[in-house]
Motif scaffolding. Structure first.
Motif, PDB file in Angstrom:
ATOM      1  N   ALA A  24      39.978  32.372  40.565  1.00 31.45           N
ATOM      2  CA  ALA A  24      41.391  32.473  40.509  1.00 31.45           C
ATOM      3  C   ALA A  24      42.278  32.206  39.375  1.00 31.45           C
ATOM      4  O   ALA A  24      43.098  32.671  38.766  1.00 31.45           O
ATOM      5  CB  ALA A  24      42.004  32.036  41.831  1.00 31.45           C
ATOM      6  N   LEU A  25      41.763  30.931  38.565  1.00 33.68           N
ATOM      7  CA  LEU A  25      42.302  30.474  37.430  1.00 33.68           C
ATOM      8  C   LEU A  25      42.114  31.265  36.176  1.00 33.68           C
ATOM      9  O   LEU A  25      42.862  31.581  35.119  1.00 33.68           O
ATOM     10  CB  LEU A  25      41.742  29.075  37.205  1.00 33.68           C
ATOM     11  CG  LEU A  25      42.099  27.941  38.011  1.00 33.68           C
ATOM     12  CD1 LEU A  25      41.414  26.663  37.581  1.00 33.68           C
ATOM     13  CD2 LEU A  25      43.723  27.813  37.915  1.00 33.68           C
ATOM     14  N   VAL A  26      40.902  31.996  36.311  1.00 34.67           N
ATOM     15  CA  VAL A  26      40.713  33.136  35.067  1.00 34.67           C
ATOM     16  C   VAL A  26      41.168  34.331  35.475  1.00 34.67           C
ATOM     17  O   VAL A  26      42.001  34.993  34.285  1.00 34.67           O
ATOM     18  CB  VAL A  26      39.129  33.141  35.069  1.00 34.67           C
ATOM     19  CG1 VAL A  26      38.825  34.194  34.173  1.00 34.67           C
ATOM     20  CG2 VAL A  26      38.566  31.887  34.374  1.00 34.67           C
ATOM     21  N   ALA A  27      41.283  35.000  36.512  1.00 35.90           N
ATOM     22  CA  ALA A  27      41.499  36.240  36.876  1.00 35.90           C
ATOM     23  C   ALA A  27      42.725  36.541  37.622  1.00 35.90           C
ATOM     24  O   ALA A  27      43.101  37.569  37.968  1.00 35.90           O
ATOM     25  CB  ALA A  27      40.294  37.048  37.245  1.00 35.90           C
ATOM     26  N   GLY A  28      43.238  35.439  38.230  1.00 39.18           N
ATOM     27  CA  GLY A  28      44.222  35.616  39.331  1.00 39.18           C
ATOM     28  C   GLY A  28      43.988  36.394  40.537  1.00 39.18           C
ATOM     29  O   GLY A  28      42.755  36.526  40.759  1.00 39.18           O
ATOM     30  N   ALA A  29      44.805  37.338  41.153  1.00 48.53           N
ATOM     31  CA  ALA A  29      44.406  38.291  42.058  1.00 48.53           C
ATOM     32  C   ALA A  29      43.106  39.105  41.736  1.00 48.53           C
ATOM     33  O   ALA A  29      42.383  39.577  42.803  1.00 48.53           O
ATOM     34  CB  ALA A  29      45.579  38.745  42.774  1.00 48.53           C
ATOM     35  N   ALA A  30      43.029  39.513  40.602  1.00 51.08           N
ATOM     36  CA  ALA A  30      42.110  40.368  40.491  1.00 51.08           C
ATOM     37  C   ALA A  30      40.692  40.068  40.657  1.00 51.08           C
ATOM     38  O   ALA A  30      39.477  40.779  40.587  1.00 51.08           O
ATOM     39  CB  ALA A  30      42.203  40.748  38.605  1.00 51.08           C
ATOM     40  N   ALA A  31      40.508  38.380  40.787  1.00 58.95           N
ATOM     41  CA  ALA A  31      39.327  38.117  41.074  1.00 58.95           C
ATOM     42  C   ALA A  31      38.696  38.611  42.485  1.00 58.95           C
ATOM     43  O   ALA A  31      37.308  38.416  42.504  1.00 58.95           O
ATOM     44  CB  ALA A  31      39.306  36.510  40.984  1.00 58.95           C
ATOM     45  N   ALA A  36      34.613  42.145  40.503  1.00 58.35           N
ATOM     46  CA  ALA A  36      34.939  40.931  40.287  1.00 58.35           C
ATOM     47  C   ALA A  36      34.731  40.132  41.503  1.00 58.35           C
ATOM     48  O   ALA A  36      34.275  38.949  41.487  1.00 58.35           O
ATOM     49  CB  ALA A  36      36.310  40.752  39.715  1.00 58.35           C
ATOM     50  N   LEU A  37      35.247  40.796  42.756  1.00 57.41           N
ATOM     51  CA  LEU A  37      34.867  40.026  44.044  1.00 57.41           C
ATOM     52  C   LEU A  37      33.549  39.726  44.345  1.00 57.41           C
ATOM     53  O   LEU A  37      32.919  38.764  44.758  1.00 57.41           O
ATOM     54  CB  LEU A  37      35.560  40.871  45.049  1.00 57.41           C
ATOM     55  CG  LEU A  37      35.531  40.173  46.534  1.00 57.41           C
ATOM     56  CD1 LEU A  37      35.935  38.917  46.381  1.00 57.41           C
ATOM     57  CD2 LEU A  37      36.148  41.193  47.617  1.00 57.41           C
ATOM     58  N   GLY A  38      32.548  40.743  44.345  1.00 56.16           N
ATOM     59  CA  GLY A  38      31.060  40.816  44.208  1.00 56.16           C
ATOM     60  C   GLY A  38      30.555  39.593  43.559  1.00 56.16           C
ATOM     61  O   GLY A  38      29.806  38.957  43.981  1.00 56.16           O
ATOM     62  N   ALA A  39      30.922  39.712  42.254  1.00 55.74           N
ATOM     63  CA  ALA A  39      30.132  38.552  41.280  1.00 55.74           C
ATOM     64  C   ALA A  39      30.874  37.060  41.812  1.00 55.74           C
ATOM     65  O   ALA A  39      29.959  36.166  41.720  1.00 55.74           O
ATOM     66  CB  ALA A  39      30.796  38.774  40.090  1.00 55.74           C
ATOM     67  N   LEU A  40      32.172  37.288  42.045  1.00 53.97           N
ATOM     68  CA  LEU A  40      32.569  35.834  42.542  1.00 53.97           C
ATOM     69  C   LEU A  40      31.845  35.219  43.825  1.00 53.97           C
ATOM     70  O   LEU A  40      31.566  34.168  44.123  1.00 53.97           O
ATOM     71  CB  LEU A  40      34.049  35.952  42.728  1.00 53.97           C
ATOM     72  CG  LEU A  40      34.843  34.670  43.022  1.00 53.97           C
ATOM     73  CD1 LEU A  40      34.381  33.438  42.197  1.00 53.97           C
ATOM     74  CD2 LEU A  40      36.346  34.704  43.341  1.00 53.97           C
ATOM     75  N   PHE A  41      31.694  36.526  44.817  1.00 53.13           N
ATOM     76  CA  PHE A  41      30.957  36.079  45.966  1.00 53.13           C
ATOM     77  C   PHE A  41      29.639  35.428  45.662  1.00 53.13           C
ATOM     78  O   PHE A  41      29.118  34.502  46.452  1.00 53.13           O
ATOM     79  CB  PHE A  41      31.100  37.128  47.137  1.00 53.13           C
ATOM     80  CG  PHE A  41      32.202  37.285  47.894  1.00 53.13           C
ATOM     81  CD1 PHE A  41      33.249  36.332  47.736  1.00 53.13           C
ATOM     82  CD2 PHE A  41      32.251  38.306  48.818  1.00 53.13           C
ATOM     83  CE1 PHE A  41      34.287  36.577  48.717  1.00 53.13           C
ATOM     84  CE2 PHE A  41      33.470  38.355  49.798  1.00 53.13           C
ATOM     85  CZ  PHE A  41      34.345  37.513  49.743  1.00 53.13           C
ATOM     86  N   LEU A  42      28.861  35.992  44.841  1.00 49.10           N
ATOM     87  CA  LEU A  42      27.567  35.677  44.660  1.00 49.10           C
ATOM     88  C   LEU A  42      27.436  34.062  43.913  1.00 49.10           C
ATOM     89  O   LEU A  42      26.739  33.460  44.511  1.00 49.10           O
ATOM     90  CB  LEU A  42      27.003  36.508  43.467  1.00 49.10           C
ATOM     91  CG  LEU A  42      26.345  38.001  44.233  1.00 49.10           C
ATOM     92  CD1 LEU A  42      25.853  38.763  43.147  1.00 49.10           C
ATOM     93  CD2 LEU A  42      25.500  37.759  45.162  1.00 49.10           C
ATOM     94  N   ALA A  43      28.677  34.103  43.036  1.00 52.60           N
ATOM     95  CA  ALA A  43      28.607  32.512  42.525  1.00 52.60           C
ATOM     96  C   ALA A  43      29.019  31.708  43.588  1.00 52.60           C
ATOM     97  O   ALA A  43      28.359  30.439  43.423  1.00 52.60           O
ATOM     98  CB  ALA A  43      29.765  32.757  41.375  1.00 52.60           C
ATOM     99  N   MET A  44      29.989  31.768  44.451  1.00 49.41           N
ATOM    100  CA  MET A  44      30.363  30.878  45.448  1.00 49.41           C
ATOM    101  C   MET A  44      29.014  30.579  46.347  1.00 49.41           C
ATOM    102  O   MET A  44      28.861  29.565  46.909  1.00 49.41           O
ATOM    103  CB  MET A  44      31.420  31.557  46.308  1.00 49.41           C
ATOM    104  CG  MET A  44      32.671  31.846  45.552  1.00 49.41           C
ATOM    105  SD  MET A  44      33.862  32.441  46.284  1.00 49.41           S
ATOM    106  CE  MET A  44      34.241  31.909  47.925  1.00 49.41           C
ATOM    107  N   GLY A  45      28.271  31.797  46.552  1.00 49.87           N
ATOM    108  CA  GLY A  45      26.939  31.640  47.394  1.00 49.87           C
ATOM    109  C   GLY A  45      26.091  30.666  47.000  1.00 49.87           C
ATOM    110  O   GLY A  45      25.467  29.878  47.207  1.00 49.87           O
ATOM    111  N   SER A  46      25.852  30.846  45.350  1.00 51.67           N
ATOM    112  CA  SER A  46      25.043  30.074  44.809  1.00 51.67           C
ATOM    113  C   SER A  46      25.692  28.474  44.562  1.00 51.67           C
ATOM    114  O   SER A  46      24.684  27.745  44.755  1.00 51.67           O
ATOM    115  CB  SER A  46      25.046  30.651  43.157  1.00 51.67           C
ATOM    116  OG  SER A  46      24.298  29.643  42.237  1.00 51.67           O
ATOM    117  N   ALA A  47      26.852  28.387  44.277  1.00 49.92           N
ATOM    118  CA  ALA A  47      27.300  26.855  44.358  1.00 49.92           C
ATOM    119  C   ALA A  47      27.169  26.335  45.712  1.00 49.92           C
ATOM    120  O   ALA A  47      26.662  25.135  45.905  1.00 49.92           O
ATOM    121  CB  ALA A  47      28.629  27.058  43.807  1.00 49.92           C
TER     122      ALA A  47
END
Length: 283
Positions: A24-31, A36-47
């Protein structure tokens, strides 16, 4: 069920939330749209998986200490075997690195480095003066960056959020060390409260909280002016932690219970900060 308890699910949610905050801090709502949502979900799952694994390996190295401080934990109580816990840790960590590799080679490297750092923390650093506290704070800061870098290049708001989160976690880790001092002494650890003394250690925690409070206007300037409003719950939690710790320093009472309460307020500050920063960035 006891295996899942080893992951401390409520704490693991903070890893997930910190990663979402970075996006959210980097891309706002576009994240939260499209690729971008797919990549962010994968990152969230990894973390989330890496964070869950870190809690498992922490309990594996803290069995003797937990028998004093938290005898109900699964390994300390004997309801989960060490072998099962090590296998569970390996699966969680491997899963976290795998999901990170699906985001980018950089995320694969960060997730693998986080697994290694968190293992070193549990095995070697947790019982040392400050190094363990710094390691945990750095991992939270990395978690924010992890989410942000999944959706775009790093920006000022990303570093502001990461630094605020890392500083709060650092202050909380010191308070937790004071809370756990009895068991840490029994386990031969040399944490900050044991080496410096509990009140001096809490003095450092207080100093960090004051610095975070002083830096909040700067964060608002970077993230957005609405953080002056949405950051109020964060400031309130920090002030409550400050009051709880400050009231103990000149009193001869035991510090374990006040430290536990302050740790709770600081966890609340972390949650409030994530929510406030996301709302300010999306607004």
């Amino acid at each position: 069920m006891d295996l899942l308890r080893l992951t401390r699910p409520l704490n693991v949610i903070l890893f997930l939330a910190a990663t979402a905050l970075g996006g959210a801090l980097v891309a706002g709502a576009a994240a939260f749209e499209g690729a971008a949502l797919g990549a962010l979900f994968l990152a969230m799952g990894s973390a989330t998986l890496v964070g869950a694994g870190s809690n498992v390996v922490n309990d594996l190295y803290d069995v003797e200490i937990d028998r004093v401080n938290r005898p109900g934990r699964p390994l300390a109580a004997g309801t989960v075997s060490a072998r099962a816990a090590w296998i569970f840790w390996a699966l969680l960590s491997a899963g976290g690195v795998l999901l990170g590799s699906l985001v980018s080679p950089l995320h694969a490297a960060i997730s693998a480095a986080s697994v290694a750092l968190l293992w070193v923390y549990s095995a070697k650093l947790k019982g040392t003066v400050l190094l363990g506290n710094v390691a945990v704070a750095a991992v939270i800061g990395m978690g924010v960056a992890f989410g942000g870098l999944a959706v775009g290049p790093a920006r000022g708001p990303l570093w502001a959020g990461g630094l605020v989160g890392a500083a709060i976690v650092f202050a909380r880790e010191i308070a937790k060390d004071v809370e756990d001092a009895e068991g840490d002494r029994a386990g031969g650890a040399r944490t900050l409260p044991i080496v410096w003394g509990e009140r001096r250690a809490l003095g450092l925690s207080i100093g960090v909280i004051v610095l975070v409070l002083a830096a909040l206007p700067l964060a608002a300037e970077v993230v957005g002016a609405s953080f002056y409003v949405w950051g109020l719950p964060l400031a309130a939690c920090l002030l409550m932690a400050l009051w709880t710790l400050g009231a103990t320093l000149g009193v001869g009472e035991p510090l374990r219970e006040p430290s536990r309460r302050a740790s709770g307020w600081l966890k609340g500050a972390l949650v409030a900060g994530i929510v406030g920063l996301v709302i300010a960035r999306l607004g």
